[in-house]
Design an enzyme around this catalytic site. Structure first.
Site, mmCIF file in Angstrom:
data_model
loop_
_atom_site.group_PDB
_atom_site.id
_atom_site.type_symbol
_atom_site.label_atom_id
_atom_site.label_comp_id
_atom_site.label_asym_id
_atom_site.label_seq_id
_atom_site.Cartn_x
_atom_site.Cartn_y
_atom_site.Cartn_z
ATOM 1 N N ARG A 101 0.839 -1.197 0.000
ATOM 2 C CA ARG A 101 0.000 0.000 0.000
ATOM 3 C C ARG A 101 0.873 1.246 0.000
ATOM 4 O O ARG A 101 1.959 1.276 0.601
ATOM 5 C CB ARG A 101 -0.882 -0.019 1.251
ATOM 6 C CG ARG A 101 -1.829 1.173 1.418
ATOM 7 C CD ARG A 101 -2.882 1.193 0.359
ATOM 8 N NE ARG A 101 -4.066 1.960 0.758
ATOM 9 C CZ ARG A 101 -4.886 2.553 -0.095
ATOM 10 N NH1 ARG A 101 -4.644 2.483 -1.391
ATOM 11 N NH2 ARG A 101 -5.952 3.199 0.335
ATOM 12 N N THR A 376 -9.800 0.683 -9.174
ATOM 13 C CA THR A 376 -8.776 -0.257 -8.762
ATOM 14 C C THR A 376 -8.746 -1.308 -9.860
ATOM 15 O O THR A 376 -9.561 -1.282 -10.761
ATOM 16 C CB THR A 376 -9.221 -0.899 -7.433
ATOM 17 O OG1 THR A 376 -9.784 0.121 -6.631
ATOM 18 C CG2 THR A 376 -8.095 -1.547 -6.680
ATOM 19 N N THR A 394 -4.108 -0.449 -7.214
ATOM 20 C CA THR A 394 -4.919 0.740 -7.493
ATOM 21 C C THR A 394 -4.124 2.030 -7.627
ATOM 22 O O THR A 394 -2.988 2.137 -7.144
ATOM 23 C CB THR A 394 -5.957 0.932 -6.369
ATOM 24 O OG1 THR A 394 -6.857 1.980 -6.710
ATOM 25 C CG2 THR A 394 -5.282 1.249 -5.054
ATOM 26 N N ASN A 396 -6.367 4.603 -6.984
ATOM 27 C CA ASN A 396 -7.510 5.184 -6.285
ATOM 28 C C ASN A 396 -8.541 5.688 -7.285
ATOM 29 O O ASN A 396 -9.322 4.903 -7.815
ATOM 30 C CB ASN A 396 -7.109 6.301 -5.318
ATOM 31 C CG ASN A 396 -8.238 6.641 -4.356
ATOM 32 O OD1 ASN A 396 -9.017 5.777 -3.979
ATOM 33 N ND2 ASN A 396 -8.336 7.892 -3.952
ATOM 34 N N ASP A 418 -7.649 8.660 0.506
ATOM 35 C CA ASP A 418 -8.142 7.526 1.283
ATOM 36 C C ASP A 418 -7.893 7.683 2.776
ATOM 37 O O ASP A 418 -8.365 6.895 3.588
ATOM 38 C CB ASP A 418 -7.511 6.221 0.776
ATOM 39 C CG ASP A 418 -8.356 5.567 -0.309
ATOM 40 O OD1 ASP A 418 -9.418 6.114 -0.630
ATOM 41 O OD2 ASP A 418 -7.955 4.514 -0.823
ATOM 42 N N SER A 447 -7.650 1.139 3.306
ATOM 43 C CA SER A 447 -8.086 0.685 1.994
ATOM 44 C C SER A 447 -9.303 -0.217 2.124
ATOM 45 O O SER A 447 -9.565 -0.786 3.188
ATOM 46 C CB SER A 447 -6.951 -0.097 1.310
ATOM 47 O OG SER A 447 -7.413 -0.766 0.155
ATOM 48 N N SER A 448 -10.028 -0.365 1.025
ATOM 49 C CA SER A 448 -11.154 -1.302 0.972
ATOM 50 C C SER A 448 -10.816 -2.566 0.171
ATOM 51 O O SER A 448 -11.659 -3.447 0.020
ATOM 52 C CB SER A 448 -12.372 -0.626 0.336
ATOM 53 O OG SER A 448 -12.825 0.446 1.118
ATOM 54 N N GLY A 468 -13.331 -1.268 -7.198
ATOM 55 C CA GLY A 468 -14.622 -0.691 -6.882
ATOM 56 C C GLY A 468 -14.656 0.260 -5.711
ATOM 57 O O GLY A 468 -15.727 0.552 -5.189
ATOM 58 N N GLY A 469 -13.484 0.744 -5.239
ATOM 59 C CA GLY A 469 -13.506 1.700 -4.140
ATOM 60 C C GLY A 469 -14.254 1.162 -2.930
ATOM 61 O O GLY A 469 -14.030 0.028 -2.490
#
Length: 565
Positions: A101, A376, A394, A396, A418, A447-448, A468-469
């Protein structure tokens, strides 16, 4: 270099049961391969992965090659200027997870996107140089290859170099996007960018990227130092100075990907293995599945009234927890054990009155003692030796910060958005955050992303993930339910229409064909707000069948392609 076999993945109320389900407009035919499979967001990237496997490379080798290929052929999300996660499982059951990340630069601070009155400055964390976090993708691929790779590093990057140098014909969807974002690219790249030209783009136009080819060649020749030091680092820092960005030489040199212990849980006899924080995806996915396990979703039927209510109320509560507790585990204590306690999650939902919608403002995060556009991209790979990879990565927002590093040819992320720019203020995906995800120097933003493995009877059963955020977690959640509860095949599971709820805003987002009109009306009568929207996610799925063959699902919402042999 270690060459062991592995799997790696880069996620009681009384109700009248309505079995009426959505008439699915699905491509029900799932491609099945005997030995190996690659599913990515672009057909050329899938081909690169298969070619590496046919050369004798393993799944990690193919993943590295695909990651760099996507940076060339899928510039809206494929990247070397962003970051991501992957989860690992060996053929013997060993599990691990890699966190590459992005991080806040050392000059990052909690108030950097606020004006003198303490208000958020619109778009400052979303577009332009100041929105970029320190990229992690290159170091992540280097670390993965160092630990598990088989083929020579240069061999893996050669396909991406060739694609960038010789060019490739863009798809219809890409032509539309290049034209749509032209004004934005011009604004943040006044001296020009590879994606800009005087005439409009059209399907089949050749897209050549010589500067990007040169950058990837430096990485091929020098490994990590080809990006975080030398010419590429000079170009990044020079670009920062041009646009008042804050990424420094020290930020680049000091970036390190981190191996973490995956989050695990169980759902209807299946073991769920997924990413740990700073991804909220793992804890959230496990909690969602634990919450609904007490209900007979399969009996109720796909997107029935009862099933939707149960899933939405679970999502509402889990996203409230996300806002309060999740962040970078290197900076705060995260109650992962409590958040993924099956008894707690089951009992919590059991007390909810499912005959009417809960108001989100009345839902607070759980109390424990002591305490991503959606652009992403995700890909899955399984090789002929039984090794497998799934990675979510990603920039973002779509095309990230919109800033191309001049002379280097790649787009920088806008991952700083984020973070919780200001507690209680939503980001571009409407997600609300708290102090746990506040900006601090060298901190990873929440993050998701939810790359996930599912085991059945101790064996690999499913590899799944999506872009997909903020919708990533609910998309993976629904895909797993589609397979386990609704008995859908790999292609059906990713083609099925989806819905989404994230606590705030208090609404159920629905794709065009998601939830029948009859069920929508029933939900609205019970107080639920239905909000139609465009596509939700682009899920990739591989299911290992009982005969050992690999059944694939490539999401039809994009140019996603499954290949193999």
């Amino acid at each position: 270099m270690k060459k062991s076999k592995f799997y790696l993945f880069i996620i009681t109320a009384a109700l009248s049961v309505q079995s009426c389900t959505v008439s699915l407009e699905l491509d029900k035919k799932a491609k099945t391969f005997n030995k190996a499979a690659v599913v990515t967001a672009h057909p050329l990237a899938s081909k690169v992965g298969v070619d590496i496997l046919k050369m004798g490379g393993n799944a990690i080798d193919a993943a590295v090659a695909v990651q760099f290929a996507l940076a060339v052929v899928y510039p809206n999300a494929g990247n070397i200027g962003g970051g991501g996660f992957m989860v690992y499982r060996s053929s013997k059951g060993e599990i691990n997870a890699l966190d590459f990340r992005e991080k806040s630069p050392e000059k990052g601070h909690a108030n950097m996107y606020l004006d003198k009155q303490g208000n958020v400055i619109e778009d400052l964390s979303v577009y332009g140089h100041l929105s970029a976090g320190v990229p992690g993708s290159v170091d992540g691929m280097v670390e993965a290859h160092k630990k598990y790779g088989k083929l020579d590093w240069k061999t893996l990057l050669n396909p991406a170099i060739a694609l960038a140098e010789k060019g490739f014909p863009i798809t219809k969807q890409q032509a539309e996007e290049f034209n749509e974002y032209k004004e934005s690219f011009q604004k943040y790249n006044p001296s020009g960018a590879p994606i800009l030209k005087t005439t409009s783009w059209k399907k089949g136009d050749l897209f050549q990227q010589q500067e990007l080819a040169n950058t990837i060649r430096r990485i091929a020749d020098h490994g990590r130092d080809g990006f975080y030091k030398g010419i590429t680092a000079d170009l990044i820092v020079k670009e920062m100075h041009k646009g008042n960005g804050i990424i420094s030489y020290n930020d680049l040199e000091n970036y390190k990907a981190v191996w973490r212990q995956p989050v695990t849980g169980y759902y209807r006899g299946h073991k769920i293995i997924c990413m740990a924080p700073p991804s909220s995806g793992g804890p959230a996915l496990v909690a969602l599945l634990q919450s609904v396990a007490q209900y007979p979703l399969g009996k109720w039927g796909f997107q029935s009234d009862s099933a939707v209510r149960v899933m939405v109320e679970a999502e509402r509560r889990i996203y409230a927890d996300r806002a309060k507790y999740l962040g970078d585990p290197d900076f705060i204590r995260i109650p992962v054990k409590e958040l993924t306690d099956s008894i707690f999650n089951s009992e919590r939902l059991k007390t909810v009155n499912l005959t009417k919608a809960t108001v989100s403002s009345d839902v607070k995060a759980a109390k424990f003692p002591g305490y991503e556009s959606e652009e992403t991209t995700h890909f899955n790979i399984v090789d002929s030796e039984g090794n497998a990879v799934s990675i979510t990565t990603t920039l973002n927002n779509s095309y990230g910060s919109r800033v191309f590093v001049s002379g280097a040819g790649f787009i920088l992320n806008d991952e700083m958005d984020d973070f919780s720019v200001k507690p209680g203020v939503p980001n571009i995906y409407g997600l609300v955050g708290g102090k746990a995800n506040a900006i601090e120097p060298n901190k990873r933003m929440l993050s998701s992303m939810t790359p996930t493995i599912v085991e059945k009877d101790g064996k690999l059963f499913m590899v799944v993930g999506t872009p997909g955020g903020s919708t990533i977690m609910t998309s993976v959640f629904q895909t797993i339910v589609n397979v386990i509860d609704y008995q859908q095949n790999a292609q059906q599971s990713v083609s099925s229409p989806r819905f989404h709820h994230q606590w705030l805003p208090d609404q159920i987002d629905v794709e065009k064909n998601a939830i029948t009109p009859k069920v929508r009306k029933s939900l609205e009568n019970a107080g639920y707000k239905i909000s139609p929207r465009g596509n939700i996610g682009r899920v990739e799925n591989i299911i290992i069948l009982s005969n050992g063959k690999l059944q694939t699902g490539a999401d039809p919402r994009g140019d996603d392609t499954a290949s193999g042999f």
